[in-house]
Design a protein around this motif. Structure first.
Motif: not given
Ligand SMILES: [Mn+2]
Ligand SMILES: O=C(O)CCC(=O)C(=O)O
Length: 149
Positions: A66-70, A121-123, A145-147
């Motif tokens: 589990l993590h956040q994309d930060k 939070r996701h994983g 896909l991210r900016v």
């Molecule tokens: Mn992620």
């Protein structure tokens, strides 16, 4: 792990970061395929286009905690990911913590983390081995896909 786009997500002994070239070959990452940009346009509903696409391969035993994309500059832009191959058990929980839930992401599913869910939070709990015939030797590919900047 590999990348498409002007910036790629790299993780090595020096840590992790977005950078414009492959850490071993020094080559630029290939451009993000139009098909993925079309998926972004149809789902992200944001005027910016992604500058980074992480390509992650999961074998039958792979997990992601589990993590956040930060690590992106602007959290008002969604993160869009495309699942291909074996089904994943995706776990998610509110940004501020609290109970988590799971959903199965099958081949072709698109997951959008945006708005209030951008910092969810996701994983990945697990990969359901043999659940898809898409990849000849099994496993799952996730395209995120991210900016970044
Ligand atoms: Mn992620
Ligand atoms: O594989 C997935 O569906 C999630 C990937 C992910 O969360 C990440 O790469 O940051």
């Amino acid at each position: 792990m590999s990348n498409f786009g002007p910036l790629g997500w790299v993780s090595d002994r020096e840590g992790y970061r977005y950078q414009p070239h492959h850490p071993q070959t020094g080559h630029a990452w290939p451009p993000i395929p139009d098909l993925l940009l079309d998926i972004w346009k149809a789902t992200a509903r944001h005027p910016r286009l992604p500058d980074a696409c992480l390509i992650n391969f999961y074998d039958a035993d792979a997990k992601m905690g589990l993590h956040q994309d930060k690590d992106e500059a602007d959290f008002s832009v969604p993160v869009v990911s495309v699942s291909l191959g074996d089904t994943a058990v995706f776990r998610y929980a509110p940004p501020e913590g609290g109970p988590s839930r799971t959903v199965k992401l099958s081949s072709g599913h698109v997951c959008v983390l945006g708005s209030k869910a951008r910092l969810a939070r996701h994983g990945i709990d697990r990969i359901l081995d043999g659940s898809s015939q898409l990849l000849p030797r099994g496993g799952r590919i996730n395209l995120t896909l991210r900016v970044a900047r």
